[in-house]
Enzyme design. Structure first.
Site, PDB file in Angstrom:
ATOM      1  N   LYS A   1     -53.865  50.196  -7.096  1.00  0.00           N
ATOM      2  CA  LYS A   1     -53.746  49.134  -6.087  1.00  0.00           C
ATOM      3  C   LYS A   1     -54.211  49.650  -4.724  1.00  0.00           C
ATOM      4  O   LYS A   1     -53.684  50.632  -4.212  1.00  0.00           O
ATOM      5  CB  LYS A   1     -52.279  48.668  -6.005  1.00  0.00           C
ATOM      6  CG  LYS A   1     -51.974  47.698  -4.852  1.00  0.00           C
ATOM      7  CD  LYS A   1     -50.523  47.205  -4.866  1.00  0.00           C
ATOM      8  CE  LYS A   1     -50.170  46.395  -3.621  1.00  0.00           C
ATOM      9  NZ  LYS A   1     -48.765  45.934  -3.607  1.00  0.00           N
TER      10      LYS A   1
ATOM     11  N   ASP B   1     -50.574  45.297   3.869  1.00  0.00           N
ATOM     12  CA  ASP B   1     -49.879  44.173   3.253  1.00  0.00           C
ATOM     13  C   ASP B   1     -48.930  43.539   4.272  1.00  0.00           C
ATOM     14  O   ASP B   1     -47.811  44.000   4.475  1.00  0.00           O
ATOM     15  CB  ASP B   1     -49.097  44.651   2.022  1.00  0.00           C
ATOM     16  CG  ASP B   1     -48.411  43.494   1.299  1.00  0.00           C
ATOM     17  OD1 ASP B   1     -48.693  42.328   1.651  1.00  0.00           O
ATOM     18  OD2 ASP B   1     -47.606  43.767   0.385  1.00  0.00           O
TER      19      ASP B   1
ATOM     20  N   LYS C   1     -44.120  39.014   5.711  1.00  0.00           N
ATOM     21  CA  LYS C   1     -43.006  39.954   5.669  1.00  0.00           C
ATOM     22  C   LYS C   1     -42.330  40.025   7.039  1.00  0.00           C
ATOM     23  O   LYS C   1     -42.985  39.812   8.057  1.00  0.00           O
ATOM     24  CB  LYS C   1     -43.536  41.372   5.386  1.00  0.00           C
ATOM     25  CG  LYS C   1     -43.961  41.642   3.969  1.00  0.00           C
ATOM     26  CD  LYS C   1     -44.392  43.102   3.828  1.00  0.00           C
ATOM     27  CE  LYS C   1     -44.932  43.404   2.443  1.00  0.00           C
ATOM     28  NZ  LYS C   1     -43.947  43.289   1.375  1.00  0.00           N
TER      29      LYS C   1
ATOM     30  N   ASP D   1     -49.806  50.752   1.329  1.00  0.00           N
ATOM     31  CA  ASP D   1     -49.817  49.910   0.136  1.00  0.00           C
ATOM     32  C   ASP D   1     -51.078  50.127  -0.707  1.00  0.00           C
ATOM     33  O   ASP D   1     -51.309  49.426  -1.681  1.00  0.00           O
ATOM     34  CB  ASP D   1     -49.662  48.433   0.538  1.00  0.00           C
ATOM     35  CG  ASP D   1     -48.999  47.597  -0.549  1.00  0.00           C
ATOM     36  OD1 ASP D   1     -48.360  48.185  -1.442  1.00  0.00           O
ATOM     37  OD2 ASP D   1     -49.145  46.359  -0.510  1.00  0.00           O
TER      38      ASP D   1
ATOM     39  N   ASP E   1     -47.033  37.299  -1.045  1.00  0.00           N
ATOM     40  CA  ASP E   1     -46.653  38.708  -0.867  1.00  0.00           C
ATOM     41  C   ASP E   1     -46.647  39.466  -2.197  1.00  0.00           C
ATOM     42  O   ASP E   1     -46.556  40.683  -2.223  1.00  0.00           O
ATOM     43  CB  ASP E   1     -45.274  38.786  -0.186  1.00  0.00           C
ATOM     44  CG  ASP E   1     -44.996  40.174   0.371  1.00  0.00           C
ATOM     45  OD1 ASP E   1     -45.956  40.978   0.446  1.00  0.00           O
ATOM     46  OD2 ASP E   1     -43.837  40.448   0.725  1.00  0.00           O
TER      47      ASP E   1
ATOM     48  N   GLU F   1     -49.095  40.164  -3.960  1.00  0.00           N
ATOM     49  CA  GLU F   1     -50.564  40.166  -3.987  1.00  0.00           C
ATOM     50  C   GLU F   1     -51.136  41.281  -4.850  1.00  0.00           C
ATOM     51  O   GLU F   1     -52.244  41.170  -5.369  1.00  0.00           O
ATOM     52  CB  GLU F   1     -51.099  40.306  -2.546  1.00  0.00           C
ATOM     53  CG  GLU F   1     -51.158  41.733  -1.972  1.00  0.00           C
ATOM     54  CD  GLU F   1     -49.805  42.434  -1.862  1.00  0.00           C
ATOM     55  OE1 GLU F   1     -48.781  41.720  -1.823  1.00  0.00           O
ATOM     56  OE2 GLU F   1     -49.761  43.678  -1.832  1.00  0.00           O
TER      57      GLU F   1
ATOM     58  N   ARG G   1     -50.326  42.455  -7.806  1.00  0.00           N
ATOM     59  CA  ARG G   1     -50.566  42.079  -9.208  1.00  0.00           C
ATOM     60  C   ARG G   1     -51.787  41.184  -9.333  1.00  0.00           C
ATOM     61  O   ARG G   1     -52.470  41.186 -10.341  1.00  0.00           O
ATOM     62  CB  ARG G   1     -49.294  41.425  -9.785  1.00  0.00           C
ATOM     63  CG  ARG G   1     -48.903  40.145  -9.129  1.00  0.00           C
ATOM     64  CD  ARG G   1     -47.479  39.736  -9.457  1.00  0.00           C
ATOM     65  NE  ARG G   1     -46.486  40.510  -8.687  1.00  0.00           N
ATOM     66  CZ  ARG G   1     -45.171  40.332  -8.779  1.00  0.00           C
ATOM     67  NH1 ARG G   1     -44.674  39.434  -9.604  1.00  0.00           N
ATOM     68  NH2 ARG G   1     -44.351  41.066  -8.056  1.00  0.00           N
TER      69      ARG G   1
HETATM   70  N1  BES Z   1     -46.321  46.092  -1.312  1.00  0.00           N
HETATM   71  C1  BES Z   1     -45.166  45.387  -1.702  1.00  0.00           C
HETATM   72  C2  BES Z   1     -44.156  46.249  -2.460  1.00  0.00           C
HETATM   73  C3  BES Z   1     -43.551  47.394  -1.708  1.00  0.00           C
HETATM   74  C4  BES Z   1     -42.309  47.254  -1.129  1.00  0.00           C
HETATM   75  C5  BES Z   1     -44.185  48.588  -1.627  1.00  0.00           C
HETATM   76  C6  BES Z   1     -41.729  48.318  -0.467  1.00  0.00           C
HETATM   77  C7  BES Z   1     -43.613  49.656  -0.967  1.00  0.00           C
HETATM   78  C8  BES Z   1     -42.376  49.515  -0.385  1.00  0.00           C
HETATM   79  C9  BES Z   1     -45.548  44.218  -2.629  1.00  0.00           C
HETATM   80  O1  BES Z   1     -46.795  43.677  -2.421  1.00  0.00           O
HETATM   81  C10 BES Z   1     -44.539  43.140  -2.386  1.00  0.00           C
HETATM   82  O2  BES Z   1     -44.495  42.650  -1.300  1.00  0.00           O
HETATM   83  N2  BES Z   1     -43.761  42.814  -3.394  1.00  0.00           N
HETATM   84  C11 BES Z   1     -42.768  41.822  -3.298  1.00  0.00           C
HETATM   85  C12 BES Z   1     -42.843  40.977  -4.530  1.00  0.00           C
HETATM   86  C13 BES Z   1     -42.025  39.743  -4.465  1.00  0.00           C
HETATM   87  C14 BES Z   1     -42.606  38.767  -3.450  1.00  0.00           C
HETATM   88  C15 BES Z   1     -42.018  39.123  -5.843  1.00  0.00           C
HETATM   89  C16 BES Z   1     -41.400  42.519  -3.198  1.00  0.00           C
HETATM   90  O3  BES Z   1     -41.225  43.535  -3.846  1.00  0.00           O
HETATM   91  O4  BES Z   1     -40.573  42.055  -2.445  1.00  0.00           O
HETATM   92 ZN    ZN Z   2     -48.237  44.997  -1.613  1.00  0.00          ZN
HETATM   93 ZN    ZN Z   3     -46.835  42.191  -0.879  1.00  0.00          ZN
END
Ligand code: BES
Ligand code: ZN
Ligand code: ZN
Length: 498
Positions: free
Chosen positions: A267, A272, A279, A290, A349, A351, A353
């Protein structure tokens, strides 16, 4: 500041010069006082009572002696207890902590007397891993990311002399670790670089510059090429940034005949913000990292080329910024990915996947023998495992066992998570083939299950969610200051055993 390190192998007896330090370990049950007495006597250097008292740190079982005039200048005596707190990470962590403490001591050399492997055997995968751990610790402790500081000390020269009985193992380990750790440092430089500098195209050009000279073929699909290839998932996520998305592909093919071709997918979200599902500020702080999965893949490619690993590797990194503007993709959108499968976007968010859908489909098309992907995919995996382990998701037991073992040997640890097909129902969509959002619970698993839709089911595949350990955290000396480069040592160990 860091040192210009030179690491040398030595077999002979200790032979000190001025301005040097000595590091000596005792694996023993005796009292530290007694060990120190005997050791200083053997150096022909009897200690006074006051000196002994002042330099003794009983809590950490360490004796650190400093002298202004006599040789050697600094002596560290450390007692190792082989109790339940001892782990194979001991030496790596110890040296990672020691190196920064040597700054401004004006040392020219450090002598390290490596203890005998015989007594430590059961704690390590093998003798090479044991010696390599010490060397990795020295390199990790010497890593800095200070390009943006205007006041920097000049890097001083520092020679390490490693004393160890088996010169063959030692010399090989010095060479191997030097190459491996330069790849780890390269990955760390990418991950630590702020997003203002490290845009998708900058990530691509740094990758090209670094890997091309090592014989790795690097191609970059720009926006037009992505359109031609119907990689609409990458285009949708990357569409709201002034810095356009791209797909970085790398190909390492050793000159020797190989048995296996492996695809590594990472990734590469250079920033992000969450997109329209924005966020909160506090969660954005770490989001320059990220692209740590992509950084790990690029680092592994570099290590493979430097170490001439006998395995063919395809690297695939979709690079985007997840931002907000009038072209943002929106909750409610349906995106048709390159595989033909449609994705209902319920949260912009989630994104990672989405871009990995196109990347995994592309990787599958290269017909590799196996695929491993790396992603800072979910906060949920950090809730589940904390920062000490990455989540491992796979249906393939052989792949799982070997990756878990490499995790143990390198201390880049993995924990296998449930990956049952029952979770699929949680990411069903009424209006598209799959939804990018599952229910609140089990978020790391449903994220993995989403990815599974885009991998050729005949190809063994593992997904590694490294959102915890890839980002700086306080659990040990070499992860506390900078993002970690997690995954490079892990996978190089795995590939080396093929
Ligand atoms: N990049 C984030 C995940 C992340 C969180 C990485 C903390 C490193 C530290 C990812 O893109 C994300 O925002 N995931 C969301 C998914 C949710 C919206 C289903 C999450 O984990 O909150
Ligand atoms: Zn992310
Ligand atoms: Zn995200």
């Amino acid at each position: 500041m860091h040192f210009n390190l030179k690491i040398n192998a030595l077999k002979d007896e200790l032979n000190f010069k001025n301005d040097s330090a000595l590091v000596k370990f005792f694996v023993d049950t005796e009292k530290l006082e007694q060990l120190v007495d005997e050791f200083f006597l053997s150096l022909n250097y009897p200690l006074g009572k006051v000196q002994k008292k002042n330099f003794m740190d009983k809590k950490s079982d360490e004796f650190a002696y400093y002298s202004q005039t006599d040789e050697p200048s600094v002596i560290y005596v450390k007692k190792i207890k082989l109790d339940k707190h001892f782990s194979s990470d001991f030496f790596r962590n110890y040296f990672a902590g020691l190196i920064p403490s040597l700054k401004r001591k004006n040392l020219k050399a450090v002598h390290v007397v490596v203890p005998s492997f015989t007594v430590l055997k059961e704690h390590f995968e093998c003798e090479t891993q044991f010696v390599q751990g010490i060397l990795e610790g020295i390199h990790l402790g010497n890593y800095t990311f200070d390009h943006y500081k205007s006041e920097k000390d000049k890097a001083a020269d520092l020679s390490f002399f490693i004393h160890y009985s088996d010169q063959k193992i030692l010399k090989d380990a010095i060479a191997t670790t030097g190459n491996l750790m330069s790849a780890v440092s390269f990955a760390r430089d990418l991950v630590n670089e702020p997003a203002i500098t490290l845009t998708p195209s900058e990530l691509a050009s740094r990758t090209k510059k670094e890997l091309s000279k090592l014989g790795v073929k690097v191609s970059v699909f720009d926006k037009n090429e992505l359109k031609k290839r119907k990689m609409n998932a990458i285009l949708a996520v990357g569409g709201a940034s002034d810095n356009p998305p791209c797909l970085i592909t790398m190909h390492y093919k050793p000159t020797v005949k190989t048995k296996k071709k492996i695809a590594l997918v990472g990734k590469g979200v250079c920033y992000d913000s969450g997109g329209l599902s924005l966020k909160p500020t506090s969660s954005m702080m770490e989001m320059k990292a990220d692209m740590a999965g992509g950084g790990a893949v690029i680092g592994i490619m570099k290590a493979a080329a430097m170490l001439k690993l006998p395995v063919e590797i395809i690297g695939v990194v979709p690079a985007v910024e997840n931002m907000v503007n009038g072209s943002s993709y929106k909750p409610g959108d349906i995106v048709k990915s390159a595989s033909g499968k449609s994705i209902e976007v319920k949260d912009t968010d989630a994104e990672g996947r989405i871009i990995l859908a196109d990347a995994l489909h592309y990787a599958s098309g290269q017909k590799p023998d196996e695929i491993i992907d790396f992603a800072t995919l979910t906060g949920a995996v950090v809730v589940a495992l904390g920062e000490l382990a990455a989540g491992l998701f796979t249906q393939d037991d052989r792949l799982a066992d070997e990756l878990l073992n490499s995790g143990k040997s390198t201390y880049e640890r993995l924990w296998r998570m449930p990956f049952w097909n029952d979770y699929n129902s949680m990411i069903k969509s009424e209006i598209a083939d799959v939804s990018n959002l599952g229910p609140r619970w089990g978020g790391a698993i449903t994220a993995g299950k989403f990815l599974e839709n885009f991998v050729d089911e005949k190809i063994p595949w593992a997904h590694i969610d490294l959102a915890g350990p890839a980002i700086k955290h306080k659990s040990n000396n070499y992860t506390e200051k900078y993002d970690t480069g997690f995954g490079v040592r892990l996978i190089v160990n795995y590939l080396s055993k093929m």
